[in-house]
Design an enzyme around this catalytic site. Structure first.
Site, PDB file in Angstrom:
ATOM      1  N   GLU A 167      10.543   1.737   9.884  1.00  0.00           N
ATOM      2  CA  GLU A 167      11.956   2.803   9.517  1.00  0.00           C
ATOM      3  C   GLU A 167      11.127   4.012   9.680  1.00  0.00           C
ATOM      4  OE1 GLU A 167      14.573   2.562   8.620  1.00  0.00           O
ATOM      5  OE2 GLU A 167      15.011   0.251   8.381  1.00  0.00           O
ATOM      6  N   GLU A 194      10.673  16.671  14.260  1.00  0.00           N
ATOM      7  CA  GLU A 194      10.947  16.555  12.722  1.00  0.00           C
ATOM      8  C   GLU A 194       9.815  17.439  11.949  1.00  0.00           C
ATOM      9  OE1 GLU A 194       9.543  12.166  10.259  1.00  0.00           O
ATOM     10  OE2 GLU A 194      11.979  12.952   9.781  1.00  0.00           O
ATOM     11  N   CYS A 243      14.246  11.178   5.323  1.00  0.00           N
ATOM     12  CA  CYS A 243      14.400  11.444   6.263  1.00  0.00           C
ATOM     13  C   CYS A 243      16.015  11.694   7.044  1.00  0.00           C
ATOM     14  CB  CYS A 243      13.923   9.610   6.937  1.00  0.00           C
ATOM     15  SG  CYS A 243      14.937   8.666   5.877  1.00  0.00           S
ATOM     16  N   LYS A 284       1.107  -1.378  -0.069  1.00  0.00           N
ATOM     17  CA  LYS A 284      -0.315   0.017   0.120  1.00  0.00           C
ATOM     18  C   LYS A 284       0.881   1.527   0.309  1.00  0.00           C
ATOM     19  CE  LYS A 284      -0.978   2.779   2.948  1.00  0.00           C
ATOM     20  NZ  LYS A 284      -1.174   4.174   2.122  1.00  0.00           N
TER      21      LYS A 284
HETATM   22  P1  NAD Z   1       2.879   8.366   7.864  1.00  0.00           P
HETATM   23  O1  NAD Z   1       3.750   7.846   8.699  1.00  0.00           O
HETATM   24  O2  NAD Z   1       1.500   9.269   7.540  1.00  0.00           O
HETATM   25  O3  NAD Z   1       2.677   7.454   6.140  1.00  0.00           O
HETATM   26  C1  NAD Z   1       2.650   6.466   5.868  1.00  0.00           C
HETATM   27  C2  NAD Z   1       2.127   5.150   4.989  1.00  0.00           C
HETATM   28  O4  NAD Z   1       1.660   4.830   5.913  1.00  0.00           O
HETATM   29  C3  NAD Z   1       1.062   5.423   4.013  1.00  0.00           C
HETATM   30  O5  NAD Z   1       1.555   4.662   3.473  1.00  0.00           O
HETATM   31  C4  NAD Z   1      -0.415   6.122   5.304  1.00  0.00           C
HETATM   32  O6  NAD Z   1      -1.029   5.917   4.451  1.00  0.00           O
HETATM   33  C5  NAD Z   1      -0.323   4.931   5.649  1.00  0.00           C
HETATM   34  N1  NAD Z   1      -0.547   5.070   7.280  1.00  0.00           N
HETATM   35  C6  NAD Z   1      -1.330   5.479   7.703  1.00  0.00           C
HETATM   36  N2  NAD Z   1      -1.711   5.953   8.779  1.00  0.00           N
HETATM   37  C7  NAD Z   1      -2.086   4.587   8.944  1.00  0.00           C
HETATM   38  C8  NAD Z   1      -2.607   3.604   9.741  1.00  0.00           C
HETATM   39  N3  NAD Z   1      -3.314   4.121  10.638  1.00  0.00           N
HETATM   40  N4  NAD Z   1      -2.545   2.182   9.050  1.00  0.00           N
HETATM   41  C9  NAD Z   1      -1.290   1.475   8.396  1.00  0.00           C
HETATM   42  N5  NAD Z   1      -0.697   2.411   7.973  1.00  0.00           N
HETATM   43  C10 NAD Z   1      -1.553   3.274   8.002  1.00  0.00           C
HETATM   44  O7  NAD Z   1       4.692   8.942   6.815  1.00  0.00           O
HETATM   45  P2  NAD Z   1       4.368   9.910   5.654  1.00  0.00           P
HETATM   46  O8  NAD Z   1       4.145  11.606   5.896  1.00  0.00           O
HETATM   47  O9  NAD Z   1       4.017   9.711   4.646  1.00  0.00           O
HETATM   48  O10 NAD Z   1       5.319  10.127   5.604  1.00  0.00           O
HETATM   49  C11 NAD Z   1       6.542  10.886   5.748  1.00  0.00           C
HETATM   50  C12 NAD Z   1       7.605   9.795   7.309  1.00  0.00           C
HETATM   51  O11 NAD Z   1       7.828   9.408   7.082  1.00  0.00           O
HETATM   52  C13 NAD Z   1       8.451  11.034   7.831  1.00  0.00           C
HETATM   53  O12 NAD Z   1       8.591  10.619   9.086  1.00  0.00           O
HETATM   54  C14 NAD Z   1       9.673  10.658   7.629  1.00  0.00           C
HETATM   55  O13 NAD Z   1      10.846  10.560   8.142  1.00  0.00           O
HETATM   56  C15 NAD Z   1       9.318   9.083   7.304  1.00  0.00           C
HETATM   57  N6  NAD Z   1      10.096   8.274   6.211  1.00  0.00           N
HETATM   58  C16 NAD Z   1      11.405   8.209   6.736  1.00  0.00           C
HETATM   59  C17 NAD Z   1      12.336   6.768   6.356  1.00  0.00           C
HETATM   60  C18 NAD Z   1      13.205   6.340   6.753  1.00  0.00           C
HETATM   61  O14 NAD Z   1      13.619   4.683   6.266  1.00  0.00           O
HETATM   62  N7  NAD Z   1      13.664   5.709   8.403  1.00  0.00           N
HETATM   63  C19 NAD Z   1      11.931   7.294   5.005  1.00  0.00           C
HETATM   64  C20 NAD Z   1      11.167   7.963   4.784  1.00  0.00           C
HETATM   65  C21 NAD Z   1      10.016   8.430   5.179  1.00  0.00           C
END
Ligand code: NAD
Length: 489
Positions: A255, A393, A289, A180
């Protein structure tokens, strides 16, 4: 008809059991550089996830019994097909996410291709363990087998890059997957689905359900037939996923976010350090990130650094992401832009100084981009360590620069946040570099460089930045179940 066709919105469909299937409801996804609706994304829920998990379960017995070499060849073929369409993928990623076309061409899509090639190769080189116990006449060895249906959930910042960093190891190990992508950046995953059959990926091995986290994501996390979830996204969402998957005792790889320090000592080579730190602060609009957002500079070079850093940041051109001379594209959404700008306001209210960017310099945008979600690279100085700008962040083109005195002091301050993903250290003193690297609470430490990755080695964060690691060996271990077998002779 030609006009109508060119104006028709792109409508995505879920990819389940090797077929594209329409959904009963859809959500809008925007082009961040214009503010227009770019495409319509299925608003999947339990029903769609159920169908995808079933398809993945059905495909598992045959896929998992194929040899690693056969699976490896299929991954290589898929890599070739994506590479062949690199430009189309890069254009779509840039339009969907707001990132510059240059970044999509040189980072996102090449890395997507590399993800498949890398795991296609690495799967051929793992060895399992064996020990002997001659006194009792036994040998022990380990054997590894795929786990089953893997749930893969990815964020919007590096859409296909991060999704394929999960799909490639999952399927090469013999699992089948339900993926997803973020509802805000779904197009390139959908484009990839169109290539799967040609690559030889059997129906049901890769299923993609599009939709929101709350509906589609949570249905996947809660599905009893999905024993492992690999998630990249925010720490807040990870907490929710952990809670929701706890009743099923699922295997999780998380992650998460970062608040990464850059530590610059007096003896750093500023001619290398400054352009690299501008990049580590503002690449991909600061929406990586691994971006550094707390820059600690030793007192001896602080004023020189600040002057040169701001001058360099001002050179970065913000504007239409499809212009190849642009360095900073649009932020992902209107809401996110608002949130990032609010951090700058809060810092100002606390008495910090904004040296360039938001609220200080004029932002001139081309006529077609007036409604896009843009902001200039912004440098803030004189921020207190306990300010939200130094603790939370921000995930945008905003970085804070502060001064420090001693090595001991800076290690303590760098570690003084809840996150622990990545850090950079700039110094010409090799002893210091090792000392500091060892004491930083950070899953990755780059010294005198940034974002140089060897996919063989572990990637991931400490503290609130995650649980588990990804990489050649780490992903192999996550996506397989190990068994110890003892033979008495
Ligand atoms: P997010 O947590 O809002 O969403 C990530 C994914 O999770 C999306 O596909 C979203 O639809 C899904 N999601 C949201 N709520 C959910 C739930 N309740 N159950 C299951 N899935 C759910 O994050 P974002 O805003 O899309 O991305 C930014 C974040 O990602 C930042 O915090 C960034 O640091 C982090 N990030 C981390 C890495 C890493 O490798 N450590 C890499 C890239 C981004």
């Amino acid at each position: 008809p030609t006009m109508a066709h060119s104006k028709a919105l792109l409508v995505l469909e879920n990819f389940i059991g090797g077929k594209f299937v329409p959904c009963s409801s859809y959500i809008d996804s925007y082009n961040p550089s214009t503010g227009d609706v770019y495409c319509r994304v299925p608003d999947s829920g339990k029903e769609e996830v159920e169908a995808a998990v079933k398809a993945a379960k059905d495909a598992f017995p045959i896929w998992s019994s194929r040899s690693p070499l056969e699976r490896s060849q299929i991954l290589n073929k898929l890599a070739d097909l994506i590479e062949h369409d690199l430009e189309a993928f890069a254009q779509a990623e840039s339009k969907d996410q707001g990132k510059t076309i240059t970044f999509a061409r040189t980072v996102d899509i090449p890395r997507t291709v590399h993800n498949f090639r890398f795991f296609a190769s690495s799967i051929l080189h793992h060895v399992t363990e064996c020990t002997e116990m001659p006194t009792v006449g036994c040998v022990h060895y380990t054997s590894r087998a795929p786990v089953g249906v893997a749930g893969l959930i990815s964020p919007w910042n590096l859409p296909l890059y991060l999704l394929t960093w999960k799909i490639a190891p999952a399927i090469v190990c013999g699992n089948t997957v339900v993926a997803k992508p973020s509802e805000m950046t779904s197009v390139t995953a959908w484009m990839m689905c169109k290539l799967l059959e040609k690559a030889g990926v059997p129906p049901g091995v890769v299923n993609v359900v599009f939709g929101t986290g709350a509906k589609a994501g949570e249905a996947l996390v809660c599905h009893p037939d999905v024993p492992l979830i690999s998630f990249t996204g925010s720490t807040l969402t990870a907490q929710r996923i952990t809670e929701k998957s706890a009743p099923h005792c699922k295997r999780l790889s998380l992650e998460l976010g970062g608040k990464n320090p850059a530590i610059i000592f007096d003896d750093a080579d500023l001619s290398q350090c400054i352009p690299a730190t501008v990049r580590s602060s503002f690449a991909n609009q600061g929406e990586i990130c691994l971006c550094t957002s707390r820059i600690f500079v030793q007192k001896g070079v602080y004023s020189e650094f600040l002057k040169r850093f701001v001058a360099e940041a001002k050179k970065w051109k913000t504007g239409n992401p499809s212009d190849p001379t642009v360095d900073v594209g649009a932020l992902i959404s209107k809401e996110h832009l608002e949130k990032v700008k609010n951090y700058v306001k809060k810092a100002q209210a606390e008495g910090a100084r904004v040296l360039c960017g938001e609220g200080v310099d004029p932002l001139a945008l081309p006529p077609g981009n007036q409604k896009g979600y843009f902001m200039l690279p912004t440098v803030i100085a004189e921020v207190k360590d306990d300010s939200c700008c130094m603790q939370e962040e921000i995930f945008g083109p905003v970085t804070c620069v502060v001064a420090f005195d001693t090595e001991e002091e800076v290690i303590k301050r760098a570690n003084g946040v809840k996150y622990g993903l990545a850090a950079t250290v700039w110094s010409g003193n090799v002893g210091r570099v090792h000392r500091v690297a060892h004491r930083l609470q950070s899953g990755l430490v780059w010294t005198n460089c940034w974002l140089v990755r060897d996919l063989n080695l572990p990637f991931g964060g400490m503290k609130a930045s995650g649980i588990g690691r990804e990489g050649a060996k780490d992903s192999y271990e996550f996506f397989t179940e190990v068994k110890t077998i003892t033979i008495k002779h």
